[in-house]
Design a protein around this motif. Structure first.
Motif, PDB file in Angstrom:
ATOM      1  N   PHE A 150       0.837  -1.024  -0.026  1.00 30.90           N
ATOM      2  CA  PHE A 150       0.156  -0.013  -0.001  1.00 30.90           C
ATOM      3  C   PHE A 150       0.688   1.266   0.055  1.00 30.90           C
ATOM      4  N   GLY A 151       2.109   1.075   0.111  1.00 30.80           N
ATOM      5  CA  GLY A 151       3.055   2.245  -0.268  1.00 30.80           C
ATOM      6  C   GLY A 151       3.453   2.920   1.280  1.00 30.80           C
ATOM      7  N   HIS A 152       3.294   1.961   2.407  1.00 30.65           N
ATOM      8  CA  HIS A 152       3.712   2.706   3.799  1.00 30.65           C
ATOM      9  C   HIS A 152       4.893   1.777   4.280  1.00 30.65           C
ATOM     10  N   ALA A 153       6.136   2.271   4.346  1.00 27.41           N
ATOM     11  CA  ALA A 153       7.056   1.365   4.735  1.00 27.41           C
ATOM     12  C   ALA A 153       7.250   1.876   6.212  1.00 27.41           C
ATOM     13  N   ARG A 154       7.203   0.980   7.277  1.00 25.73           N
ATOM     14  CA  ARG A 154       7.183   1.232   8.795  1.00 25.73           C
ATOM     15  C   ARG A 154       8.124   0.286   9.284  1.00 25.73           C
ATOM     16  N   GLY A 155       8.658   0.531  10.391  1.00 23.43           N
ATOM     17  CA  GLY A 155       9.773  -0.197  11.235  1.00 23.43           C
ATOM     18  C   GLY A 155       9.202  -1.405  11.918  1.00 23.43           C
ATOM     19  N   HIS A 156       9.822  -2.513  12.295  1.00 20.12           N
ATOM     20  CA  HIS A 156       9.358  -3.360  12.862  1.00 20.12           C
ATOM     21  C   HIS A 156       8.592  -3.244  14.139  1.00 20.12           C
ATOM     22  N   GLU A 157       8.832  -2.244  14.948  1.00 20.04           N
ATOM     23  CA  GLU A 157       8.111  -2.066  16.092  1.00 20.04           C
ATOM     24  C   GLU A 157       6.649  -1.297  15.925  1.00 20.04           C
ATOM     25  N   ALA A 158       6.694  -0.678  15.085  1.00 20.70           N
ATOM     26  CA  ALA A 158       5.319   0.147  14.462  1.00 20.70           C
ATOM     27  C   ALA A 158       4.321  -1.171  14.048  1.00 20.70           C
ATOM     28  N   VAL A 159       4.934  -2.173  13.312  1.00 23.17           N
ATOM     29  CA  VAL A 159       4.028  -3.385  12.663  1.00 23.17           C
ATOM     30  C   VAL A 159       3.569  -4.072  13.985  1.00 23.17           C
ATOM     31  N   CYS A 160       4.530  -4.408  14.826  1.00 25.66           N
ATOM     32  CA  CYS A 160       4.210  -5.117  16.003  1.00 25.66           C
ATOM     33  C   CYS A 160       3.029  -4.516  16.846  1.00 25.66           C
ATOM     34  N   ASP A 161       3.114  -3.097  17.075  1.00 25.85           N
ATOM     35  CA  ASP A 161       2.181  -2.592  17.806  1.00 25.85           C
ATOM     36  C   ASP A 161       1.084  -2.714  17.177  1.00 25.85           C
ATOM     37  N   LEU A 162       0.703  -2.603  15.843  1.00 25.86           N
ATOM     38  CA  LEU A 162      -0.313  -2.603  15.161  1.00 25.86           C
ATOM     39  C   LEU A 162      -1.039  -4.153  15.160  1.00 25.86           C
ATOM     40  N   ALA A 163       0.110  -4.930  14.833  1.00 34.79           N
ATOM     41  CA  ALA A 163      -0.494  -6.460  15.314  1.00 34.79           C
ATOM     42  C   ALA A 163      -1.140  -6.719  16.536  1.00 34.79           C
ATOM     43  N   GLY A 164      -0.470  -6.406  17.543  1.00 36.84           N
ATOM     44  CA  GLY A 164      -0.833  -6.455  18.772  1.00 36.84           C
ATOM     45  C   GLY A 164      -2.256  -5.933  19.181  1.00 36.84           C
ATOM     46  N   GLU A 165      -2.547  -4.527  18.379  1.00 34.25           N
ATOM     47  CA  GLU A 165      -3.738  -3.899  18.846  1.00 34.25           C
ATOM     48  C   GLU A 165      -4.757  -4.690  18.054  1.00 34.25           C
ATOM     49  N   LEU A 166      -4.592  -5.246  17.011  1.00 33.55           N
ATOM     50  CA  LEU A 166      -5.333  -6.121  16.217  1.00 33.55           C
ATOM     51  C   LEU A 166      -5.809  -7.431  16.804  1.00 33.55           C
ATOM     52  N   ARG A 167      -4.970  -7.978  17.445  1.00 36.26           N
ATOM     53  CA  ARG A 167      -5.232  -9.162  18.073  1.00 36.26           C
ATOM     54  C   ARG A 167      -6.113  -8.783  19.389  1.00 36.26           C
ATOM     55  N   GLN A 168      -6.085  -7.793  20.132  1.00 32.14           N
ATOM     56  CA  GLN A 168      -6.964  -7.501  20.899  1.00 32.14           C
ATOM     57  C   GLN A 168      -8.578  -7.191  20.452  1.00 32.14           C
ATOM     58  N   PHE A 169      -8.555  -6.573  19.229  1.00 32.70           N
ATOM     59  CA  PHE A 169      -9.863  -6.295  18.740  1.00 32.70           C
ATOM     60  C   PHE A 169     -10.540  -7.816  18.578  1.00 32.70           C
ATOM     61  N   ASN A 170      -9.748  -8.512  17.812  1.00 34.18           N
ATOM     62  CA  ASN A 170     -10.321  -9.885  17.537  1.00 34.18           C
ATOM     63  C   ASN A 170     -10.766 -10.634  18.485  1.00 34.18           C
ATOM     64  N   ALA A 171     -10.072 -10.401  19.781  1.00 37.68           N
ATOM     65  CA  ALA A 171     -10.302 -11.549  20.915  1.00 37.68           C
ATOM     66  C   ALA A 171     -11.329 -10.900  21.904  1.00 37.68           C
ATOM     67  N   GLY A 172     -11.322  -9.579  22.115  1.00 44.06           N
ATOM     68  CA  GLY A 172     -12.411  -8.952  23.064  1.00 44.06           C
ATOM     69  C   GLY A 172     -13.458  -7.943  22.713  1.00 44.06           C
ATOM     70  N   THR A 173     -13.668  -8.037  21.337  1.00 40.62           N
ATOM     71  CA  THR A 173     -14.880  -6.982  21.014  1.00 40.62           C
ATOM     72  C   THR A 173     -15.825  -7.727  20.252  1.00 40.62           C
ATOM     73  N   GLY A 174     -17.248  -7.045  20.424  1.00 37.61           N
ATOM     74  CA  GLY A 174     -18.162  -7.234  19.145  1.00 37.61           C
ATOM     75  C   GLY A 174     -17.725  -7.082  17.836  1.00 37.61           C
ATOM     76  N   THR A 175     -18.669  -7.799  16.762  1.00 42.18           N
ATOM     77  CA  THR A 175     -18.128  -7.479  15.525  1.00 42.18           C
ATOM     78  C   THR A 175     -18.203  -6.059  14.949  1.00 42.18           C
ATOM     79  N   VAL A 176     -19.291  -5.275  15.575  1.00 37.48           N
ATOM     80  CA  VAL A 176     -19.411  -3.778  15.127  1.00 37.48           C
ATOM     81  C   VAL A 176     -18.477  -3.213  15.669  1.00 37.48           C
ATOM     82  N   GLU A 177     -17.860  -3.299  16.845  1.00 40.89           N
ATOM     83  CA  GLU A 177     -16.985  -2.458  17.403  1.00 40.89           C
ATOM     84  C   GLU A 177     -15.715  -2.936  16.861  1.00 40.89           C
TER      85      GLU A 177
END
Length: 316
Positions: free
Chosen positions: A123-150
């Motif tokens: 998509f044209g966004h070069a990011r460091g490993h730490e930023a990618v890990c932060d986003l991945a961790g945030e998404l895991r929380q969404f998938n595990a602890g929220t309803g589908t709409v949220e």
């Protein structure tokens, strides 16, 4: 068309009627539309690969347009079919690769650190490993602890907050939905919605504008995203019915084909958006493949998609 109730087609709001709807009503409609789509996904038709890739092509064209570029679906298809692995396909071709990744890779691995790093680069966004890990961790929380709409609204908001824009947010939301519903492969949905808003280029706005978007009313954002998801799910369901009919016609004429490796060509046509006439297929010469495609077009089983006299492409 697929068995979509008439009331559901009437209930899905467009941009004009959305303001008068409550978020609960829009969520109900979106849930029904996703339920109809879920039945299509679990049917596991032989044409499912071509279906998902056709949706990915539409999503790529929308993303490219929102980014201010001129490439249409035909140009994006050529970027895939008429280049060799390792060739520079340009920014538009990279965006197309991102949506093809969503449609072709197993859903379970899309949102890993490795998967996110690859798609962000496309998509044209070069990011460091730490930023990618932060986003991945945030998404895991969404998938595990929220309803589908949220989960849906927070995924898009997270992409914006990290500076990636709604095109990436739509990609992430589609991947999360597939994982939540247990689909083997994700179905490009939100990316096909032009009304969803900002594309890849909008992610390069100033921090002030990003913060202003972040405080957008939560219920209005949820309504917008749910309505977009419902419209996209309905279109995907209708496309499945259309491609299903075309696939049935192809399979009906397949026993009449005498060419060697004709079965392999039929399988490719069912699993991919398109095939170029010069494709290398074991047991099939270039001339034999061109003659086979001419025969399939004559029988009404496939279509020539490029409109050219050379470098022709064929698909359902």
């Amino acid at each position: 068309m697929a068995a979509v109730p008439a009331w559901l087609r009437r209930a899905i709001p467009d941009a004009q009627s959305l303001a008068s709807k409550d978020v609960e009503d829009v969520a109900l409609t979106a849930g029904a539309a996703i339920g109809a789509l879920d039945a299509v996904v679990h049917r596991q038709g032989r044409w499912a690969g071509a279906w998902r890739q056709r949706l990915a092509l539409t999503a790529a064209a929308v993303t490219v347009k929102q980014a201010g570029r001129v490439e249409d679906e035909a140009a994006l298809r050529d970027a895939v079919l008429l280049t060799r692995p390792g060739d520079d396909v340009g920014p538009a071709g990279q965006m197309s690769s991102a949506w093809r990744r969503l449609a072709t890779r197993p859903a379970v691995g899309l949102l890993t650190e490795k998967g996110l790093a690859a798609v962000l680069e496309e998509f044209g966004h070069a990011r460091g490993h730490e930023a990618v890990c932060d986003l991945a961790g945030e998404l895991r929380q969404f998938n595990a602890g929220t309803g589908t709409v949220e989960m849906l609204t927070r995924a898009v908001a997270a992409a914006e907050r990290h500076g990636f824009g709604r095109a990436v947010g739509a990609w992430i939301a589609d991947a999360l939905l597939a994982q939540r519903l247990g689909w083997i492969h994700a179905v490009p949905l939100l990316g096909t919605e032009e009304a969803l808003g900002m594309g890849a280029s909008r992610s390069r706005r100033t921090a002030t504008v990003i913060r202003a978007t972040a405080i957008e009313d939560g219920s209005e954002r949820a309504k917008m995203l749910l309505a977009a998801q419902a419209r996209a799910a309905l279109r995907a369901t209708d496309l499945s019915a259309e491609l299903g009919r075309r696939a049935d016609k192809l399979l009906a004429v397949a026993p009449k084909l005498r060419a060697k490796a004709a079965d392999a060509v039929v399988d490719r046509l069912l699993s991919e958006d398109a095939i170029v006439a010069s494709e290398e297929i074991a047991g099939m010469s270039d001339r034999g493949l061109r003659r086979l495609f001419d025969r399939l077009v004559e029988l009404g089983a496939v279509r020539e998609l490029s409109g050219r006299s050379t470098f022709r492409t064929y698909g359902l």
